[in-house]
Structures are given as structure tokens and as C-alpha cells.
Design an enzyme around this catalytic site. Structure first.
Site, short mmCIF file in Angstrom:
data_model
loop_
_atom_site.label_atom_id
_atom_site.label_comp_id
_atom_site.label_asym_id
_atom_site.label_seq_id
_atom_site.Cartn_x
_atom_site.Cartn_y
_atom_site.Cartn_z
N HIS A 129 -2.17 7.20 4.00
CA HIS A 129 -1.16 6.15 4.18
C HIS A 129 0.21 6.45 3.59
O HIS A 129 0.96 5.54 3.24
CB HIS A 129 -1.69 4.82 3.60
CG HIS A 129 -1.04 3.61 4.24
ND1 HIS A 129 -0.91 2.41 3.58
CD2 HIS A 129 -0.48 3.44 5.47
CE1 HIS A 129 -0.30 1.53 4.38
NE2 HIS A 129 -0.03 2.14 5.52
N CYS A 151 0.78 -1.24 0.00
CA CYS A 151 0.00 0.00 0.00
C CYS A 151 0.81 1.29 0.00
O CYS A 151 0.66 2.13 -0.88
CB CYS A 151 -0.93 0.02 1.22
SG CYS A 151 -2.09 -1.36 1.29
#
Length: 482
Positions: free
Chosen positions: A141, A76
Site C-alpha cells: 500500500h 493507511c
């Protein structure tokens, strides 16, 4: 004569103002829809007969389906870092996913300090330079510390969470998240949990932004970063009821995908309702291959999953719809990467791609329209610690820390089951050399694995020795990654 000169000067100014206004009005709006941990096969446009994705299928029908769309990393955080900066994230040392168990080689801090360095220019920064209003919704993120906040990295507006995963339902005083980074935040520092199911809420927030900027007649860039279909596995009862034939996590991931498709449909319908769909670029892609053991996603026809360098970890759905510019219902078959989106958006917005210094992405517009028949990339790279992969043309070499490298000819072996390294020793040597040359241009990784020997002088340790220790400790169990 003075009156004539004044009239001519006024006319020139009016023409200039009109030209600038016309240029602004011609700038396409941009909506980037980004899913999380989705399986390659889990969409109707990739042949799924199980998933219900009519709205995402509509993007494919009205736009271009890229059959070889890749991410810069199969996890991610690094994948997002490459996408948002338009370059290999290893160039600024962002090799690891920002999860517990990693530490900065300089500060010893982990978690929220793991972000895109503040001197890197982002997709939001570049589009703001062209006059775009920018907004980010959902999962960030790429840095939880305040200095990495989206509103400090090129986005005018933000409603989402800074961390890597959270519940799709609102947190409460009795049901708190593991970290403050998982709370929903509006703007900078104003924490505000949503009502209802988060995937639907993200669409509503993006629609509100689109309506406001359309009313202001300002070109906009909306980055909608779904946390679907990442764990936790949570779906509404109504969506679960749509898949009576399924059970377990496969049923839940199907319901989560349906919710994401519905949210996408609401955004597409709003663009059409406002009469701006013909002047809006819509992109759908994903951050990495599906973690099949975590969310029951399906990466067929490929081998591999999230976190590895097989096609199932690296190849993702990749759609671009641009009415009047890209041929509807077409396919583009050469390899592209998610970092190509930054220069493509910049060029579409009227920017000169030559002004984008130090990026690795390519403007895809001339390639998709046929003006440029060449591949956007002759070579693509992936790297994490000593694991590394190079795709040169249609040949793909995967280097491992603990066993011989493998070589595959991708067009004839998408499952990567026929290792041709022994048959092609000279090609292996040449590809190794090219890979090493690329690695020599990179910055050292910013974060390293925590170990039992934490008193070792990390800063004085050369990269090669550290990588050798990575391989050794991976066998001995010294790694403390959770």
C-alpha cells in the site's frame, strides 16, 4: 623473521574475521508485526475483556508497552510511508491515502502511481546495508506501480498484495478482485493466490523465511503486514464460534483479531523453538486508529477514529520486546512515533544513526534503557491539506480549515473535550507559529483532489490558494472522492 611476520599477519587476519563474525552473530533479528485499522482498546494488554489476545499480551509482558505511541498519519498509505522512511511523509509530498479520487498534479494518474518516491531510502534498504536478509509479507500500500515494488525498495523477498485491501480468502477465476493490485504476488510479477485464511498464511510465510535465514546463520528482518482487521469483514467459522456473546461486525472483528493473535503466536513459538527468541526484537504496532463505523473497532478511552487528528485516530498500540536489553513488563510514557522504529532498528543492528540523513525518527534505545531521560520528541506534527496538528510537550493544537483551532492539555483530557484555546491565546499563537515554520520546510503534496474545474492550471497554482479551494469545495460538494 619473515615467518614471524607472516604468522603475525595471519593471526591479525583471523582476529579481524572472527571479530566481524562475532559482530554479525550479535546482530539481533527483527520481526515487525503490523496490524491494519485495529482499535486501541481491542487488546488484552490495553484492558480489553472481550478480545482474546494472549500472544500479543505476551509481547507486552516480556517487553515494553509504550503508552503514547503515535502514527505519522491517521490513514493507511501515509502512515506506512512515514514508518518505512523514518520521516514525516509530507517531506516528500505523501499527504493523501492512495485511494480513488486523487490525482497527481503532474501526470493526472492515480492509484498505482501513488507511492513513496524512488529516491527515498527505506527501512529495508538501511537494514540490507547492515547485512540483514529482508522480507515483506502482506499489505504493501505504498505504491502499486512496478517501480515501487517491495523487491525494488529494500526487501529481498515479498509475498503479499500491492493494494490497500483485499479478501482474506483466495480469489478465483469467477471471484476476481477489483484490481490486479489486490492479487497475492510472490516476488516480482508472479501472482499466486494462497490457500486458506490469509492471516494464517502470512504467519506461515514469515516462519518459512525465519527458518531459512536461521539455517543460513544470517540476521533477518521480517516485516509482517497483516491486513487484519481491515475490511472486508471476514473470519473463519471456528474463530467466530469463540465469541457467542457478540453479534454483527463486533463479533467478526473479534474473530479477526483472534486469528491475528494466533498467527503472532505461531511466529513467537518458532523463534523460541529455534532458540533465537532471546536475540530477536519483536515489535507490534498498528497503522492508524480504528475506523469504528467500518469494522466495529473500539478506540477507548479516546475520542476520534481513523482519518482524523484526535487521539483515537493517531494513538496506536506500540510494543517492543528485546530480551536482555529492554526490561520485561515495563512501560514507557513519553510520546513516540512509528517513524522511530527505523533508527531504532538501525542502531540495534550495529549501524551509526548519524549516517541516517534527513530522518525525523529517533533511536529509542537510550530512552527506553534510561540512558537518556529526555523525551525523544519535544514536538510532533501531523498534516493533511489545511488540516494540521502540533503536539508540543503535553499541549496539542488542532487546526481546521472551517472553524477555530482547538487546544487540549492531553494528560488531563485524553478524550479532548475541554478546548482551552480561549484560555491560552498566547500559547495558541506560539504553537501556530511553530506549526507554520514546520510547514514551510515541506514539499508540496504530490496528489490533489479531483474537481469539476479540472482544466485549472494546477502546476501554476500556489499551495495556499489550492488549500483555500480545498476548504471552499469541501463545503460546496465539488470534491469527487469516493
Amino acid at each position: 623473521m619473515n615467518l614471524v611476520r607472516q604468522f603475525m599477519l595471519l593471526a591479525t587476519c583471523l582476529i579481524s574475521i572472527t571479530a566481524v563474525a562475532a559482530t554479525k552473530s550479535q546482530q539481533p533479528n527483527i520481526v515487525l508485526l503490523f496490524s491494519d485499522d485495529a482499535g486501541y482498546a481491542d487488546f488484552g494488554f490495553h484492558g480489553s475483556k472481550i478480545m482474546k489476545t494472549p500472544n500479543l499480551d505476551k509481547i507486552a509482558q516480556q517487553g515494553v508497552l509504550f503508552t503514547q505511541g503515535y502514527v505519522t498519519d491517521p490513514t493507511c498509505g501515509p502512515s506506512r510511508a512515514g514508518l518505512i522512511t523514518g520521516k514525516y511523509q509530507q517531506r516528500f509530498g505523501y499527504e493523501e491515502n492512495n485511494v480513488p479520487g486523487y490525482m497527481s498534479k503532474n501526470t493526472g494518474v492515480d492509484g498505482d502511481e501513488m507511492g513513496i518516491p524512488t529516491n527515498e531510502v527505506t527501512m529495508g534498504d538501511y537494514l540490507k546495508r547492515l547485512g540483514y536478509a529482508t522480507a515483506f509479507y502482506g499489505k504493501w500500500h505504498v505504491g502499486g506501480a512496478d517501480k515501487f515494488h517491495p523487491t525494488k525498495r529494500g526487501f529481498d523477498e515479498f509475498y503479499g498484495f500491492r493494494g490497500g485491501a483485499r479478501s482474506f480468502w483466495p480469489y478465483t477465476a469467477t471471484n476476481k478482485p477489483p484490481s490486479k493490485l489486490d492479487y497475492m504476488e510472490r516476488g516480482f510479477g508472479f501472482y499466486e493466490e494462497h490457500e486458506g485464511y490469509l492471516t494464517d498464511v502470512l504467519a506461515d510465510e514469515a516462519i518459512d523465511f525465519i527458518e531459512r535465514k536461521h539455517k543460513e546463520q544470517k540476521p533477518f528482518f521480517a516485516f509482517v503486514s497483516y491486513n487484519a482487521v481491515h475490511t472486508p469483514m471476514e473470519a473463519t467459522e471456528e474463530d467466530l464460534a469463540q465469541f457467542p456473546e457478540l453479534t454483527g461486525n463486533r463479533k467478526i472483528v473479534a474473530a479477526m483479531t483472534l486469528a491475528m493473535d494466533r498467527a503472532t503466536g505461531k511466529i513467537l513459538d518458532k523463534l523460541e523453538e529455534l532458540g533465537i527468541d532471546d536475540n530477536t526484537i519483536v515489535v507490534f504496532t498498528n497503522d492508524n486508529g480504528g475506523p469504528t463505523d467500518k469494522n466495529a473497532s473500539d478506540n477507548a478511552p479516546f475520542s476520534g477514529t481513523k482519518s482524523n487528528h484526535l487521539e483515537g485516530g493517531l494513538r496506536v498500540p506500540y510494543l517492543i520486546k528485546w530480551p536482555g536489553k529492554f526490561k520485561a513488563g515495563s512501560k514507557y510514557n513519553y510520546p513516540v512515533m512509528t517513524f522511530d522504529l527505523l533508527p531504532t532498528f538501525y542502531a540495534a543492528g550495529g549501524g551509526n544513526v548519524a549516517d541516517l540523513k534527513g530522518i525525523d525518527g529517533k533511536n529509542l534505545i537510550p530512552h527506553v534503557t534510561g540512558e537518556n531521560q529526555a523525551r525523544p520528541h519535544d514536538i510532533l506534527y501531523w498534516k493533511k491539506d489545511v488540516r494540521a496538528t502540533i503536539r508540543q510537550g503535553d499541549w496539542k493544537l488542532i487546526r481546521y480549515p472551517d472553524r477555530p483551532a482547538e487546544l487540549y492539555y492531553v494528560p488531563n483530557d485524553v478524550k479532548e473535550i475541554r478546548d482551552m484555546a480561549a484560555e491560552q491565546p498566547e500559547r495558541v499563537r506560539q504553537m501556530f507559529k511553530t506549526l507554520f515554520e514546520w510547514e514551510s520546510t515541506l514539499e508540496r503534496p504530490r496528489w490533489l483532489l479531483k474537481r469539476k474545474f479540472e482544466n485549472y492550471d494546477i502546476d501554476r497554482m500556489d499551495k495556499y490558494r489550492w488549500e483555500k479551494l480545498d476548504a471552499k469545495s469541501a463545503k460546496s460538494g465539488d470534491v469527487i472522492v469516493k
